[in-house]
Design a protein around this motif. Structure first.
Motif, PDB file in Angstrom:
ATOM      1  N   LEU A   1       0.346  10.002  -0.098  1.00 58.43           N
ATOM      2  CA  LEU A   1       1.972   9.495   0.106  1.00 58.43           C
ATOM      3  C   LEU A   1       2.089   8.366  -0.399  1.00 58.43           C
ATOM      4  CD1 LEU A   1       2.020  10.812   4.010  1.00 58.43           C
ATOM      5  CD2 LEU A   1       3.220  11.759   1.980  1.00 58.43           C
ATOM      6  N   ASN A   2       1.090   7.420  -0.304  1.00 52.82           N
ATOM      7  CA  ASN A   2       1.285   6.061  -0.826  1.00 52.82           C
ATOM      8  C   ASN A   2       1.800   6.290  -2.310  1.00 52.82           C
ATOM      9  OD1 ASN A   2       0.705   4.780   1.559  1.00 52.82           O
ATOM     10  ND2 ASN A   2      -1.380   4.340   0.905  1.00 52.82           N
TER      11      ASN A   2
ATOM     12  N   GLN B   1      -5.000  12.558   1.923  1.00 56.12           N
ATOM     13  CA  GLN B   1      -3.598  12.904   2.164  1.00 56.12           C
ATOM     14  C   GLN B   1      -2.500  11.458   2.361  1.00 56.12           C
ATOM     15  OE1 GLN B   1      -3.269  14.537   6.231  1.00 56.12           O
ATOM     16  NE2 GLN B   1      -1.378  14.658   6.201  1.00 56.12           N
ATOM     17  N   ILE B   2      -3.084  10.487   3.045  1.00 58.50           N
ATOM     18  CA  ILE B   2      -2.268   9.110   3.174  1.00 58.50           C
ATOM     19  C   ILE B   2      -2.310   8.468   1.839  1.00 58.50           C
ATOM     20  CG2 ILE B   2      -2.518   6.901   4.351  1.00 58.50           C
ATOM     21  CD1 ILE B   2      -2.157   9.494   6.133  1.00 58.50           C
ATOM     22  N   GLU B   3      -3.387   8.407   1.185  1.00 58.61           N
ATOM     23  CA  GLU B   3      -3.114   7.649  -0.067  1.00 58.61           C
ATOM     24  C   GLU B   3      -2.231   8.559  -1.179  1.00 58.61           C
ATOM     25  OE1 GLU B   3      -4.083   4.744  -0.789  1.00 58.61           O
ATOM     26  OE2 GLU B   3      -3.250   4.823  -2.688  1.00 58.61           O
TER      27      GLU B   3
ATOM     28  N   GLN C   1       1.009  -1.243   0.029  1.00 60.89           N
ATOM     29  CA  GLN C   1       0.077  -0.061  -0.007  1.00 60.89           C
ATOM     30  C   GLN C   1       0.853   1.270  -0.073  1.00 60.89           C
ATOM     31  OE1 GLN C   1      -3.273   0.140   3.120  1.00 60.89           O
ATOM     32  NE2 GLN C   1      -3.311  -2.139   2.673  1.00 60.89           N
ATOM     33  N   GLY C   2       1.894   1.263   0.465  1.00 62.08           N
ATOM     34  CA  GLY C   2       2.903   2.353   0.598  1.00 62.08           C
ATOM     35  C   GLY C   2       3.016   2.984   2.078  1.00 62.08           C
ATOM     36  N   PRO C   3       4.043   4.024   2.067  1.00 64.01           N
ATOM     37  CA  PRO C   3       4.484   4.283   3.481  1.00 64.01           C
ATOM     38  C   PRO C   3       3.449   5.272   4.075  1.00 64.01           C
ATOM     39  CG  PRO C   3       5.543   5.711   1.535  1.00 64.01           C
ATOM     40  CD  PRO C   3       4.728   4.563   0.757  1.00 64.01           C
ATOM     41  N   GLY C   4       2.511   5.884   3.370  1.00 68.95           N
ATOM     42  CA  GLY C   4       1.187   6.637   3.945  1.00 68.95           C
ATOM     43  C   GLY C   4       0.415   5.792   4.829  1.00 68.95           C
TER      44      GLY C   4
END
Lengths: 264, 264, 264
Positions: free
Chosen positions: C243-244, C239-241, A233-236
């Motif tokens: 960053l992903n 915001q989180i996605e 999914q990634g670092p977020g």
């Protein structure tokens, strides 16, 4: 009772003098864990706050002369009142200013635990070390020797984090092998680890080495679970799930998954 | 029209002088709500910014002498230009420095709304109060008396948050009972509430008490929905969903779920 | 090889002098992308850090006199050592102080790329521009003229972001049309874009315009994908996605979805 359970039961106040990059993440990580963060660096109050806190954590991430003086005041107050004191020498060795500041700090106060990567720890005790591409492998005797040398020289627990982590007080030495590479893709995960070590020291009643080893296991296992739950999914997403796991992982879970090897 | 709708329609500029821990979360919360945050504390510009803002919010979270002077300048400018002014006295009572600073601030400017926990509010008006384990229960007359005393003494709306929240201007008093305990596991949720109160005051046209009551309902209901949607996930997921809900909750939703009791 | 691939391969060190609101988000965005952020503003070390960095990014978000002097020192060091230098003139025009500071900065150093909205860029070069409701539409000749004028006057790449983005060095001009309106609901997305431009310039070997255009495409496409994956969820999840996606989007993906038009 595990140190984690003690943290969750007593919610120790952890005084942080830290930087603009990680202040929010460190506070949220400590809250998730069960500790009570207090971020403050005004000269007029750090002596008081350090005195009534259960641990003090100094982080030089975005240092300046004002904050360094805050750290000296808070650190000496912690020493005077028997409060455990953690130093995170972010970037020691990257500039001569940072190296000088960290050496000044360890000279003017008695640190309970020093937490950094291998280059940072080397520079704190005046040894040069190449900053790039260095990891503390299990078989890498030099890193262990460095950690033990630093621990004896500074009279404190030294934690060198890398692929594997070395934790030593100079007499006894452990290698901790939990954790996950994605931690490096989120800013402040090293800084938060230092703060978490502070929270564990706060309830350690002097058993600093044992509390530090347990903090490393807890943190590494929480990261592994978060990484597994957010695979691909990634670092977020990892960052958020990691905060979740800091509140969810129990002593039973991390003791079960903990990979610790005592060297001596 | 509800104050929430007015905020979303007019996107009021909210000038924040705040701290390194919550600056990002406060800005994102205000943006999610529909307001326009402006974070700035340079002495050269705070007078101007306060003058053209629709609300000014002062937060002493990581105070220092420079920021306090910024707050005095901005607060007096807000007063001069009729701009609503919120004070969040973070940690008043925890150190004598914080207590002195908050008392200085309320002496040198006219606050529109004061938002803190019971110990903070008590210390702002010079009453001592134990800092740990105090919550504003519905039946806890002392907290209501304290809030009303503070409101009369300072000539402003006083909001004491706890298990239940007290909102009063000294003449009329409300108890708001929305919200969720997990708010305490995310740093800056109190600070962001103060900023949200500022955004509602910005569109209140002088109806400060009503706008503050509505802000508390909105905030508490958004927290309840976010907590329900992230049950069992942890404070990381809650924090993100809470930002979502600040943008999604409508006036209809929170008016429907709002638990407000007027005491007098 | 794309500039994105070069960033991910070489992990360029990007020195940021930035503000308390966006420091964490900028660092996490740079890490997600594949760059190495270094946030520091102490006068004792910024000259050194700028010298050994691969790019320097200056952001006046929460400026004060100390930080401005840090920026002058770092900027001049970057110039001396041939390190690309990005300026983000946050809020230029909002106060006379900010306008004066940005003009001082561009006078005392040679910027490689300036990134702002239309009002900010106008104020940097001493032209007035209404701050509210201005977007750089494809057919809006004035914004293009402004960007080209600024580029020629400052001798640098100018990026004006809005509904569409203008990127020019004064001779060649591009319109980039990726991105998503929800970016405006997350604080620091403009600031992070400036930092991402810095990371791309770090590997550009002098091809500043091409690297900047690619940075804008990459950033806009990542935002579009993140917005689509979080449709209806709110700015927290976005915001989180986002960053992903900064870590997941490949050169192939954004080159495929990129909407770039060369005007001349």
């Amino acid at each position: 009772m595990s140190y984690l359970s003690k943290v969750r039961e007593s919610n120790p106040l952890v005084h942080n003098i830290t930087n603009i990059v990680v202040a929010n993440f460190s506070a949220n990580g400590l809250l998730a864990l069960g500790a009570s963060p207090f971020m403050a660096d005004a000269h007029e109050e750090v002596v008081d706050i350090a005195a009534f806190s259960s641990a003090v954590v100094l982080n030089i991430g975005t240092l300046n002369d004002y904050a360094i003086q805050s750290m000296v005041l808070a650190g000496q107050s912690a020493n005077k009142h028997g409060v455990p004191l953690v130093l995170d020498p972010v970037g020691a060795g990257a500039t001569s200013y940072r190296t000088a500041v960290t050496q000044k700090l360890v000279n003017e106060m008695q640190i309970t635990a020093l937490r950094g990567n291998v280059a940072e720890v080397a520079n704190v005790i005046g040894e040069s070390w190449s900053i790039k591409g260095v990891d503390a492998g299990e078989g890498d005797g030099d890193v262990v020797v460095l950690a033990e040398t630093a621990a004896r020289k500074l009279g404190c627990v030294v934690i060198i984090t890398g692929k594997d982590d070395v934790i030593t007080n100079g007499d006894n030495t452990y290698i901790a092998s939990n954790g996950h590479p994605i931690l490096k893709k989120v800013t402040g995960t090293g800084c938060l680890l230092s703060a978490v070590v502070g929270a564990f020291l706060a309830v350690s009643e002097g058993a600093s080495l044992e509390a530090a080893v347990e903090a490393l296991s807890f943190y590494g296992v929480a990261a592994e679970i978060a990484a597994e739950l957010t695979t691909g999914q990634g670092p977020g997403s990892f960052q958020i799930e990691f905060l979740n796991q800091l509140s969810l992982v129990t002593a039973e879970t991390y003791q079960d998954k903990s990979i610790i090897k005592q060297l001596r």
